[in-house]
Design an enzyme around this catalytic site. Structure first.
Site, PDB file in Angstrom:
ATOM      1  N   SER A 142     -70.568 -27.672  75.634  1.00 47.74           N
ATOM      2  CA  SER A 142     -70.937 -27.581  74.216  1.00 47.74           C
ATOM      3  C   SER A 142     -71.607 -28.899  73.856  1.00 47.74           C
ATOM      4  O   SER A 142     -71.424 -29.910  74.558  1.00 47.74           O
ATOM      5  CB  SER A 142     -69.653 -27.415  73.391  1.00 47.74           C
ATOM      6  OG  SER A 142     -69.875 -27.703  72.029  1.00 47.74           O
ATOM      7  N   TYR A 155     -60.778 -29.178  71.053  1.00 46.77           N
ATOM      8  CA  TYR A 155     -62.033 -28.630  71.593  1.00 46.77           C
ATOM      9  C   TYR A 155     -62.919 -29.758  72.124  1.00 46.77           C
ATOM     10  O   TYR A 155     -63.465 -29.683  73.234  1.00 46.77           O
ATOM     11  CB  TYR A 155     -62.736 -27.865  70.471  1.00 46.77           C
ATOM     12  CG  TYR A 155     -63.943 -27.057  70.878  1.00 46.77           C
ATOM     13  CD1 TYR A 155     -63.796 -25.757  71.363  1.00 46.77           C
ATOM     14  CD2 TYR A 155     -65.239 -27.559  70.742  1.00 46.77           C
ATOM     15  CE1 TYR A 155     -64.906 -24.987  71.706  1.00 46.77           C
ATOM     16  CE2 TYR A 155     -66.346 -26.803  71.082  1.00 46.77           C
ATOM     17  CZ  TYR A 155     -66.181 -25.515  71.568  1.00 46.77           C
ATOM     18  OH  TYR A 155     -67.280 -24.761  71.901  1.00 46.77           O
TER      19      TYR A 155
HETATM   20  P1  NAD Z   1     -66.644 -15.553  72.042  1.00 44.77           P
HETATM   21  O1  NAD Z   1     -65.405 -15.621  71.232  1.00 44.77           O
HETATM   22  O2  NAD Z   1     -67.694 -14.545  71.702  1.00 44.77           O
HETATM   23  O3  NAD Z   1     -66.284 -15.375  73.575  1.00 44.77           O
HETATM   24  C1  NAD Z   1     -65.163 -15.949  74.166  1.00 44.77           C
HETATM   25  C2  NAD Z   1     -64.792 -15.149  75.383  1.00 44.77           C
HETATM   26  O4  NAD Z   1     -63.617 -15.723  75.968  1.00 44.77           O
HETATM   27  C3  NAD Z   1     -64.437 -13.686  75.070  1.00 44.77           C
HETATM   28  O5  NAD Z   1     -64.901 -12.847  76.096  1.00 44.77           O
HETATM   29  C4  NAD Z   1     -62.907 -13.711  75.046  1.00 44.77           C
HETATM   30  O6  NAD Z   1     -62.326 -12.440  75.315  1.00 44.77           O
HETATM   31  C5  NAD Z   1     -62.658 -14.695  76.169  1.00 44.77           C
HETATM   32  N1  NAD Z   1     -61.298 -15.223  76.135  1.00 44.77           N
HETATM   33  C6  NAD Z   1     -60.608 -15.748  75.090  1.00 44.77           C
HETATM   34  N2  NAD Z   1     -59.359 -16.071  75.464  1.00 44.77           N
HETATM   35  C7  NAD Z   1     -59.263 -15.754  76.800  1.00 44.77           C
HETATM   36  C8  NAD Z   1     -58.229 -15.836  77.754  1.00 44.77           C
HETATM   37  N3  NAD Z   1     -57.014 -16.328  77.444  1.00 44.77           N
HETATM   38  N4  NAD Z   1     -58.467 -15.404  79.016  1.00 44.77           N
HETATM   39  C9  NAD Z   1     -59.678 -14.883  79.358  1.00 44.77           C
HETATM   40  N5  NAD Z   1     -60.709 -14.782  78.473  1.00 44.77           N
HETATM   41  C10 NAD Z   1     -60.480 -15.214  77.215  1.00 44.77           C
HETATM   42  O7  NAD Z   1     -67.226 -17.028  71.980  1.00 44.77           O
HETATM   43  P2  NAD Z   1     -68.599 -17.703  72.493  1.00 44.77           P
HETATM   44  O8  NAD Z   1     -69.149 -18.415  71.327  1.00 44.77           O
HETATM   45  O9  NAD Z   1     -69.433 -16.769  73.243  1.00 44.77           O
HETATM   46  O10 NAD Z   1     -67.987 -18.808  73.462  1.00 44.77           O
HETATM   47  C11 NAD Z   1     -68.194 -18.841  74.840  1.00 44.77           C
HETATM   48  C12 NAD Z   1     -68.196 -20.275  75.314  1.00 44.77           C
HETATM   49  O11 NAD Z   1     -69.285 -20.955  74.713  1.00 44.77           O
HETATM   50  C13 NAD Z   1     -66.927 -21.057  74.940  1.00 44.77           C
HETATM   51  O12 NAD Z   1     -66.538 -21.887  76.012  1.00 44.77           O
HETATM   52  C14 NAD Z   1     -67.393 -21.891  73.776  1.00 44.77           C
HETATM   53  O13 NAD Z   1     -66.651 -23.066  73.629  1.00 44.77           O
HETATM   54  C15 NAD Z   1     -68.826 -22.173  74.166  1.00 44.77           C
HETATM   55  N6  NAD Z   1     -69.708 -22.579  73.088  1.00 44.77           N
HETATM   56  C16 NAD Z   1     -69.952 -21.750  72.044  1.00 44.77           C
HETATM   57  C17 NAD Z   1     -70.785 -22.190  71.036  1.00 44.77           C
HETATM   58  C18 NAD Z   1     -71.112 -21.340  69.848  1.00 44.77           C
HETATM   59  O14 NAD Z   1     -71.716 -21.851  68.909  1.00 44.77           O
HETATM   60  N7  NAD Z   1     -70.789 -20.068  69.846  1.00 44.77           N
HETATM   61  C19 NAD Z   1     -71.369 -23.456  71.099  1.00 44.77           C
HETATM   62  C20 NAD Z   1     -71.086 -24.275  72.184  1.00 44.77           C
HETATM   63  C21 NAD Z   1     -70.263 -23.819  73.179  1.00 44.77           C
END
Ligand code: NAD
Length: 260
Positions: A142, A155
């Protein structure tokens, strides 16, 4: 580009992980999906990948808060596909609270899922990659792997940690045709971002629109959310031969956020 490769993408039942899984499948890779959610919805998502791209798509419900389930996810994929060529450590959760009120259980869960699960996944996948002499590891970090924001202590700690893990793994396997990189998105409109808006409204005493403009997009000079498709295309590029010399890199895709 990825024909006959097999990829495990953690947290790929929604958001960025699902986007990456679909991008890899479009390039010909078989994919192991993983994550939580409604079983019928997940089955629809899985079947759509097979129908759209003609690859094998499997699903594992492994809960990555538990080390042994992370290991099992990788070994199950190896058993099913004969190999795991690509591992994307993407599953992540967030919690927003001032540090003196931050619940211990939430802190620990974030470190377990956003950081420790990547360690266990890499540990399980590396022997197979070394044997094959090819591998790609991508950690969804991130912008918070590079800079901090208030109220996101767990985080930010986990994401800075995964940057260190990424660099260390890259150095250890640099001679084995295995790369390890971290992609660092700014704000991407996914369920994870949507879910943190109420707590941010509370922590900062703001309306939803104020949170979007003054907290989320305030950090991003482009004033646009990064798209899932852009992050997915970036991850697919990192699996290409052209990216063979990109390793140990902490790579922002953040609309200029960390340039400021
Ligand atoms: P999201 O909530 O859409 O997806 C998260 C995924 O993780 C889902 O498939 C969920 O089922 C899974 N998950 C949650 N708990 C779990 C567990 N205990 N075991 C297995 N799977 C589990 O979120 P996203 O935004 O797509 O996030 C994905 C990654 O991207 C994360 O690591 C997040 O930190 C990172 N990220 C997101 C953003 C953003 O703005 N959305 C920015 C930077 C980084």
């Amino acid at each position: 580009m990825l024909k006959d490769k097999a990829a495990v993408i953690t947290g790929s039942t929604s958001g960025i992980g699902l986007g990456i899984a679909r991008a890899f499948a479009r390039e010909g890779a078989h994919v192991m999906l993983n994550g939580l959610g409604d079983a019928a919805e997940i089955e629809k998502t899985r079947a759509a990948i097979e129908a759209d791209f003609g690859v094998k798509a499997l699903f594992s419900p492994a809960n990555l808060l538990h080390a042994e389930e992370v290991t099992r996810l990788v070994t199950d994929a190896e058993a099913a596909f004969g190999t795991v060529d690509i591992l994307v450590n993407n599953a992540g959760i967030q919690h927003v609270a001032p540090i003196d009120e931050f619940p211990d259980d939430k802190w620990e869960a974030i470190i377990r899922l956003n950081l420790m699960a990547a360690f266990y996944g890499i540990k399980a996948a590396l022997p197979g990659m070394k044997k094959k002499g090819w591998g790609r590891i991508i950690n969804t970090a991130s912008a918070h792997a590079l800079v901090a924001s208030p109220f996101k202590s767990a985080y930010v700690a986990a994401k800075h940690g995964i940057a260190g893990l990424t660099k260390t793994v890259a150095l250890e396997v640099a001679r084995e045709n295995i790369t390890c990189n971290a992609v660092c998105p700014g704000y991407v409109w996914t369920p994870l971002v949507e879910a943190q808006i109420p707590d941010t409204m509370k922590a900062r005493n703001m309306t939803m629109e104020q949170v979007k403009q003054d907290v989320l997009l305030a950090a991003q000079p482009t004033k646009e959310f990064v798209t899932i498709e852009q992050v997915a295309a970036f991850a697919a590029f990192l699996c290409s031969d052209a990216a063979a010399n990109i390793t140990g890199a902490i790579l922002p895709i953040d609309g200029g956020w960390t340039a400021a």
